[in-house]
Design an enzyme around this catalytic site. Structure first.
Site, PDB file in Angstrom:
ATOM      1  N   ARG A 249       0.847  -1.181   0.000  1.00  0.00           N
ATOM      2  CA  ARG A 249       0.000   0.000   0.000  1.00  0.00           C
ATOM      3  C   ARG A 249       0.888   1.238   0.000  1.00  0.00           C
ATOM      4  NH1 ARG A 249      -4.078   2.289   4.662  1.00  0.00           N
ATOM      5  NH2 ARG A 249      -2.177   3.383   5.255  1.00  0.00           N
TER       6      ARG A 249
ATOM      7  N   TYR B 244      -0.181  11.984   5.326  1.00  0.00           N
ATOM      8  CA  TYR B 244      -1.569  11.634   5.500  1.00  0.00           C
ATOM      9  C   TYR B 244      -1.712  10.236   6.105  1.00  0.00           C
ATOM     10  CZ  TYR B 244      -5.035   8.618   3.413  1.00  0.00           C
ATOM     11  OH  TYR B 244      -5.897   7.599   3.203  1.00  0.00           O
TER      12      TYR B 244
ATOM     13  N   ASP C 136      -5.231   3.969   0.002  1.00  0.00           N
ATOM     14  CA  ASP C 136      -6.379   4.188   0.891  1.00  0.00           C
ATOM     15  C   ASP C 136      -6.700   5.687   0.903  1.00  0.00           C
ATOM     16  OD1 ASP C 136      -8.235   4.219   2.919  1.00  0.00           O
ATOM     17  OD2 ASP C 136      -7.007   3.096   4.358  1.00  0.00           O
TER      18      ASP C 136
ATOM     19  N   HIS D 111      -9.181   6.856   2.641  1.00  0.00           N
ATOM     20  CA  HIS D 111      -9.660   7.043   4.017  1.00  0.00           C
ATOM     21  C   HIS D 111     -10.877   7.956   4.125  1.00  0.00           C
ATOM     22  CE1 HIS D 111      -8.653   6.411   8.329  1.00  0.00           C
ATOM     23  NE2 HIS D 111      -8.079   5.340   7.810  1.00  0.00           N
TER      24      HIS D 111
ATOM     25  N   GLU E 254      -9.064   2.240  -1.831  1.00  0.00           N
ATOM     26  CA  GLU E 254      -9.860   1.902  -0.653  1.00  0.00           C
ATOM     27  C   GLU E 254     -10.602   3.112  -0.085  1.00  0.00           C
ATOM     28  OE1 GLU E 254      -7.391   0.253   2.397  1.00  0.00           O
ATOM     29  OE2 GLU E 254      -8.874   0.595   3.947  1.00  0.00           O
TER      30      GLU E 254
ATOM     31  N   GLU F  66     -14.104  -1.263   6.115  1.00  0.00           N
ATOM     32  CA  GLU F  66     -13.454  -1.495   7.413  1.00  0.00           C
ATOM     33  C   GLU F  66     -14.280  -0.949   8.575  1.00  0.00           C
ATOM     34  OE1 GLU F  66      -9.693   0.483   6.638  1.00  0.00           O
ATOM     35  OE2 GLU F  66     -10.247   2.083   8.008  1.00  0.00           O
TER      36      GLU F  66
ATOM     37  N   ARG G 230     -13.773  -5.142   2.916  1.00  0.00           N
ATOM     38  CA  ARG G 230     -12.656  -4.785   3.795  1.00  0.00           C
ATOM     39  C   ARG G 230     -12.864  -5.150   5.268  1.00  0.00           C
ATOM     40  NH1 ARG G 230      -8.198  -4.110   4.236  1.00  0.00           N
ATOM     41  NH2 ARG G 230      -7.902  -2.037   5.103  1.00  0.00           N
TER      42      ARG G 230
ATOM     43  N   HIS H 251      -9.514  -6.386   6.754  1.00  0.00           N
ATOM     44  CA  HIS H 251      -8.820  -5.329   7.484  1.00  0.00           C
ATOM     45  C   HIS H 251      -7.812  -5.966   8.449  1.00  0.00           C
ATOM     46  CE1 HIS H 251      -9.500  -1.530  10.188  1.00  0.00           C
ATOM     47  NE2 HIS H 251      -8.619  -1.281   9.252  1.00  0.00           N
TER      48      HIS H 251
ATOM     49  N   ASP I 225      -4.344  -2.415  14.919  1.00  0.00           N
ATOM     50  CA  ASP I 225      -5.395  -2.344  15.943  1.00  0.00           C
ATOM     51  C   ASP I 225      -6.298  -3.586  15.927  1.00  0.00           C
ATOM     52  OD1 ASP I 225      -5.742  -0.135  13.743  1.00  0.00           O
ATOM     53  OD2 ASP I 225      -7.811  -0.630  14.215  1.00  0.00           O
TER      54      ASP I 225
ATOM     55  N   GLU J 172      -4.657  -7.676   4.574  1.00  0.00           N
ATOM     56  CA  GLU J 172      -3.805  -6.595   5.092  1.00  0.00           C
ATOM     57  C   GLU J 172      -3.019  -7.152   6.273  1.00  0.00           C
ATOM     58  OE1 GLU J 172      -5.974  -3.312   6.755  1.00  0.00           O
ATOM     59  OE2 GLU J 172      -4.290  -1.941   6.521  1.00  0.00           O
TER      60      GLU J 172
ATOM     61  N   TRP K 131     -11.576  11.906   8.716  1.00  0.00           N
ATOM     62  CA  TRP K 131     -10.182  11.507   8.890  1.00  0.00           C
ATOM     63  C   TRP K 131      -9.938  10.146   8.238  1.00  0.00           C
ATOM     64  CZ3 TRP K 131      -7.494   7.456  11.289  1.00  0.00           C
ATOM     65  CH2 TRP K 131      -6.084   7.615  11.241  1.00  0.00           C
TER      66      TRP K 131
HETATM   67  C1  GCO Z   1      -6.376   0.554   7.091  1.00  0.00           C
HETATM   68  C2  GCO Z   1      -7.007   1.573   7.932  1.00  0.00           C
HETATM   69  C3  GCO Z   1      -6.667   1.645   9.338  1.00  0.00           C
HETATM   70  C4  GCO Z   1      -7.593   2.474  10.186  1.00  0.00           C
HETATM   71  C5  GCO Z   1      -7.513   2.067  11.597  1.00  0.00           C
HETATM   72  C6  GCO Z   1      -8.418   2.853  12.500  1.00  0.00           C
HETATM   73  O1  GCO Z   1      -5.574  -0.194   7.596  1.00  0.00           O
HETATM   74  O2  GCO Z   1      -6.723   0.529   5.935  1.00  0.00           O
HETATM   75  O3  GCO Z   1      -7.622   2.585   7.290  1.00  0.00           O
HETATM   76  O4  GCO Z   1      -5.331   1.828   9.591  1.00  0.00           O
HETATM   77  O5  GCO Z   1      -7.334   3.830  10.055  1.00  0.00           O
HETATM   78  O6  GCO Z   1      -7.805   0.716  11.680  1.00  0.00           O
HETATM   79  O7  GCO Z   1      -8.372   2.311  13.773  1.00  0.00           O
HETATM   80 MG    MG Z   2      -8.321   1.731   5.454  1.00  0.00          MG
END
Ligand code: GCO
Ligand code: MG
Length: 411
Positions: free
Chosen positions: A147, A159, A219, A221, A245, A271, A292, A321, A325, A348, A411
């Protein structure tokens, strides 16, 4: 086989993780991931106050029945907190069933449909030079799909990337991690026009440097309007992306129709989705190419398998995803599911930090860019309670965005 104990364990080795541990009267234990980044304790309360009392004495063999009981029985359905809580129970029950059967979970799901799972990592850099270095580092780490995220001229931070203290492999950045743990959310800045002007040139440079073969992902986002997303998809077509994405805020499903009609760049969404109902329109109208969702946020293996089976009817594949986290337990669940289903696309995979790997002992393997969950019975993850106890919860938030005039932006 009855559930005799249910414990919710919060640990913060490199970041916060919420784990449910179930024990049965046969002495078998199972783990489930209930981590919801930045809102972890709400799932802890949901589990401790409302789910754990329902589990004690239940038949641990009944996975589907328990899922329906927790989903329908609450009356209030869906949402990330509810679905993360249900997911953790579901994963733990699959773990227990696998251990009882003496089989890895993927065998219970139908057996392996492939040798391993193609996985992508996150390369990023403020400048093209830094980005190239990061891509090289990921290639050295074995990644066969990458990515690409980049700094945008005029914006302060790269970003989606924040610096962290995690004990992690050199050269690997963790994006979207809380920059300052225990503090208030970081404010970041955003400018869509500058981003749209900049990104195609970055992909051109990456293609020129790394050639046409390497699968590249990006991504957005949730930051674009449908027309901006359509424009971006179109402008990236020459660089043959594996996917674009979250190009628009995903809750407006109709928006994807506009994007779809204007570009052949494959789209990945989901996600932040939690159930098959969030996907109904975009799957049935074939508005996306990849699902995702994480097992952790979509009601567990039981429910995400249904989403993916439905998607398979429309030639839509998985792209689960897997940022840091998602705990090692949630990652293991994704690997077992991905190995078993026919319509696997890509996984991922961001490497967890050293402290996290001490807390969670894992059986998965990473060879030649392919993940495999391993053949230990169940999910193949065990939690080291003493290690986990060393790292108490630390309040942490995701960042948020403001435009130059002070307006809050996605965000
Ligand atoms: C991704 C994501 C994440 C999210 C995160 C938020 O891996 O594609 O967009 O990194 O931002 O999981 O907690
Ligand atoms: Mg993402």
């Amino acid at each position: 086989m009855k559930i005799t104990n249910a414990e919710v364990i919060v640990t913060s080795p490199d970041r916060n993780f919420v784990t449910l541990k179930l024990t049965t009267d046969e002495g078998i234990t199972g783990l489930g991931d209930a981590t919801l980044n930045g809102r972890e304790l709400s799932v802890v309360a949901y589990l401790k106050d409302h789910v754990v009392p329902l589990l004690i004495g239940r038949d641990a063999d009944k996975i589907e029945d328990t899922w329906q009981f927790l989903y329908r029985g609450a009356y209030w359905r869906r949402g990330p907190v509810t679905m993360a809580a249900i997911a953790s129970v579901d994963m733990a029950l699959w773990d227990i069933k696998g251990k009882k059967a003496d089989m890895p979970v993927y065998q219970l799901l139908g057996g392996a449909s492939r040798d391993g799972l193609l996985a992508y990592g996150h390369a990023s850099g403020k400048t093209t030079e830094e980005l190239f270095e990061s891509v090289h580092r990921h290639l050295e780490l074995g990644y066969r799909a990458i990515r690409i995220q980049t700094g945008v001229p005029g914006l302060k931070s790269i970003y989606g990337i924040a610096s962290v203290t995690a004990d992690k492999p050199e050269g690997v950045r963790y994006d979207h991690e809380p920059a300052v743990r225990g503090d208030l959310p970081n404010e970041e800045d955003w400018d869509t026009r500058s981003y749209l002007r900049h990104v195609p040139g970055v992909f051109e440079a990456v293609r020129n440097e790394f050639g046409p073969e390497l699968p590249l992902l990006h991504d957005a986002h949730h930051r674009l309007t449908p027309m901006q997303a359509a424009k971006l998809g179109k402008s990236l077509e020459p660089y043959d992306l594996f996917w674009l994405e979250d190009c628009t805020p995903a809750e407006n499903q109709d928006a994807l129709r506009w994007v779809r009609h204007h570009t052949t760049t494959p789209l990945a969404i989901g996600e932040i989705f939690n159930t098959v109902w969030d996907y109904k329109q975009i799957i049935s109208e074939q508005l996306i190419d990849y699902v995702r969702s994480a097992v952790t946020h979509t009601g567990g293996i039981t429910h995400l398998k249904k989403v993916l089976d439905y998607a398979s009817l429309f030639q839509i594949k998985s792209g689960m995803h897997g940022p840091t986290d998602i705990s090692p337990v949630g990652m293991a669940a994704a690997m077992h599911l991905g190995l078993a289903i026919h319509n696997f696309g890509i996984q991922e995979y961001m490497m967890h930090g050293g402290r996290t790997n001490q807390v969670f002992q894992q059986s998965f393997t990473w060879n030649n860019g392919l993940l495999h969950p391993g053949d230990n019975p169940g999910l193949g993850v065990e939690l080291e309670t003493d290690e986990a106890g060393k790292y108490p919860y630390v309040r942490a938030y995701l960042p948020y965005n403001r435009l130059a005039d002070g307006t809050i932006h996605d965000w």
